[in-house]
Design an enzyme around this catalytic site. Structure first.
Site, short mmCIF file in Angstrom:
data_model
loop_
_atom_site.label_atom_id
_atom_site.label_comp_id
_atom_site.label_asym_id
_atom_site.label_seq_id
_atom_site.Cartn_x
_atom_site.Cartn_y
_atom_site.Cartn_z
N CYS A 10 0.81 -1.22 0.00
CA CYS A 10 0.00 0.00 0.00
C CYS A 10 0.84 1.27 0.00
CB CYS A 10 -0.95 -0.01 1.19
SG CYS A 10 -2.34 -1.15 0.95
N LYS A 17 -15.89 8.57 1.36
CA LYS A 17 -14.56 7.99 1.16
C LYS A 17 -14.49 6.61 1.80
CE LYS A 17 -12.32 12.49 0.85
NZ LYS A 17 -11.30 13.41 1.42
N LYS A 34 0.35 3.31 -3.30
CA LYS A 34 -0.86 4.08 -3.61
C LYS A 34 -0.50 5.50 -4.04
CE LYS A 34 -4.58 2.12 -0.76
NZ LYS A 34 -5.58 2.44 0.27
N GLY A 52 -10.65 -13.96 -13.56
CA GLY A 52 -9.78 -12.81 -13.42
C GLY A 52 -9.32 -12.29 -14.77
N HIS A 53 -8.32 -11.40 -14.72
CA HIS A 53 -7.79 -10.79 -15.93
C HIS A 53 -6.30 -10.55 -15.74
CE1 HIS A 53 -7.95 -8.57 -19.69
NE2 HIS A 53 -7.28 -7.59 -19.12
N SER A 54 -5.53 -10.77 -16.80
CA SER A 54 -4.07 -10.59 -16.74
C SER A 54 -3.59 -9.80 -17.95
CB SER A 54 -3.37 -11.95 -16.69
OG SER A 54 -3.62 -12.69 -17.88
#
EC number: 2.7.9.3
Length: 342
Positions: free
Chosen positions: A13, A45, A16, A134-136
Site C-alpha cells: 500500500c 470515502k 498508492k 480474473g484478468h491478466s
C-alpha cells in the site's frame, strides 16, 4: 545482456497514489444521475461501493492490487489477497466471489506467477469465498490483487463517517508494517520484525468483522495506505473530533526503532502532508510515534467506532479470538482540530 527483472522494488500500500493527488482527479470526474440504490459510492470515502438489490440484500464491491513489498511470491499473493478482501469486512459484509487482477512480465518465470496466485487463492478460500476468474496483462513489473464481491444487509452497513460523540475507537491489528517492510528491503529490519509484520498482513479481518456483528458499531474503516491518521480523518464528520491515546496503540516489534533510524517511506510523508494540519500532537509525542501514525499499512486492521457501553465486551471478545486489538481513543464532540494525539 537482458535486463534483470527485480521482483520487489517496494510496493504494497506504499504504492498508492497520494490522497491529495487522488482527490484532485476524482473531484473532476462526471458522476451521472444519482442512483437511489447506490447506498455508498463517490459521495463518501468509504472502503467499497454498496448497491442495494433488494430490501434484504446489498452487494459490496471493491478491488485492490499493488506491486510486491517482499521477495516471497507466495507470501506476496497471500498479503495482496488479504488486503483486497479486507474492504468487504470494513463495510460489514461477507465475502462471496473474487477475481484475480494480474500484471506480469512475459519473460519472468511463470512458476513465480503460480506461487502468487496460489497464495491469493488460498486466502479467498479461507475467507469463505469463491475464486471465479480474473484478468491478466503483460507489464514490466509484477502487480497482483483481487476484485471482490460481497453481500451485506442494507440496514447493517458500516459506513466510515457515521461515528458519534463518546464512541470508543478499537483497532484490531498492530501498526508499523510499512516501516518494517521498508527496513527489510534494505536489510535493516530488527530481528523478528518482518516475521511479525508478515503474520499480521496475512491475517484476515474476517474474525474481527464476524465478532463485530454482535455489537453496535457506528462506523468502521480498514487502516491501509493512508495510514492510521489518514483513515481516521476520513471517519471524522461535522459533529465529532477524535482523541487518540498514543500509549495504547499496538505496534509491530521494531517499528518504532525503524522510525528512529529514519527508515521512512515516501508514502508516509505524503500522508503527513495531506492530513497533518488536521492533527494536534501533544508536545511530548516523539517524532517516531508521529511517523508510526502516518505510516502506510498494507493489509492493516479494522478501526471500529463502537457504542461505549459495549466497548469492553467487544475488546475482550476480539482479544479472546487471538487478535492484538486495543482501545486507542474515542470520538468527542467537535473541537477546533479533527484529531488530537496525546
Amino acid at each position: 545482456m537482458a535486463e534483470e527483472i527485480v521482483f520487489c522494488k517496494g510496493g504494497g500500500c506504499t504504492a498508492k497514489l497520494g490522497p491529495d493527488l487522488l482527490s484532485h482527479v476524482l473531484d473532476k470526474l462526471p458522476r451521472g444521475e444519482k442512483d437511489p440504490n447506490l447506498l455508498i459510492g463517490y459521495d463518501s470515502k468509504d472502503d467499497a461501493a454498496v448497491y442495494r438489490v433488494s430490501d434484504e440484500v446489498a452487494v459490496v464491491q471493491t478491488l485492490d492490487f499493488f506491486p510486491p513489498m517482499l521477495d516471497d511470491p507466495y507470501l506476496f499473493g497471500q498479503i495482496a489477497a488479504t488486503n483486497a478482501l479486507s474492504d468487504i469486512y470494513a463495510m460489514g459484509g461477507t465475502v462471496k466471489t473474487a477475481l484475480n487482477i494480474v500484471c506480469f512480465p512475459e519473460q519472468m518465470d511463470l512458476n513465480i506467477l503460480g506461487k502468487i496466485m496460489q497464495g491469493g487463492a488460498e486466502k479467498v478460500i479461507e475467507a469463505g469465498g469463491t475464486l471465479a476468474g480474473g484478468h491478466s496483462i503483460m507489464d514490466n513489473d509484477v502487480k497482483y490483487g483481487l476484485s471482490v464481491t460481497g453481500v451485506v444487509h442494507p440496514d447493517h452497513i458500516y459506513g466510515n463517517n457515521q461515528g458519534q460523540p463518546s464512541d470508543v475507537l478499537i483497532l484490531t491489528k498492530k501498526l508499523g508494517v510499512g516501516l518494517v517492510c521498508n527496513a527489510n528491503r534494505v536489510g535493516l529490519a530488527p530481528e523478528g520484525a518482518m516475521e511479525e509484520a508478515a503474520a499480521s498482513m496475512t491475517t484476515l479481518n474476517r474474525k474481527a468483522a464476524e465478532i463485530s456483528h454482535h455489537y453496535e458499531i457506528h462506523a468502521c474503516t480498514d487502516v491501509t495506505g493512508f495510514g492510521f491518521l489518514g483513515h481516521l480523518s476520513e471517519m471524522i464528520n461535522e459533529e465529532i473530533s477524535a482523541e487518540i491515546d498514543s500509549i495504547s496503540i499496538p505496534v509491530i516489534r521494531g517499528a518504532i526503532h525503524c522510525a528512529e533510524e529514519f527508515l521512512l517511506t515516501a508514502a508516509a510523508q505524503r500522508n503527513r502532508n495531506h492530513v497533518g494540519d488536521r492533527v494536534e500532537f501533544s508536545s511530548w509525542i516523539p517524532f517516531s510515534m508521529e511517523e508510526l501514525l502516518f505510516d502506510p499499512q498494507t493489509s492493516g486492521g479494522l478501526l471500529f467506532a463502537v457504542k461505549p457501553e459495549q466497548a469492553g465486551a467487544f475488546l475482550k471478545e476480539l482479544q479472546g479470538a487471538g487478535l492484538p486489538a486495543a482501545m486507542v481513543g474515542r470520538f468527542v464532540s467537535k473541537k477546533e482540530r479533527d484529531i488530537y494525539v496525546r
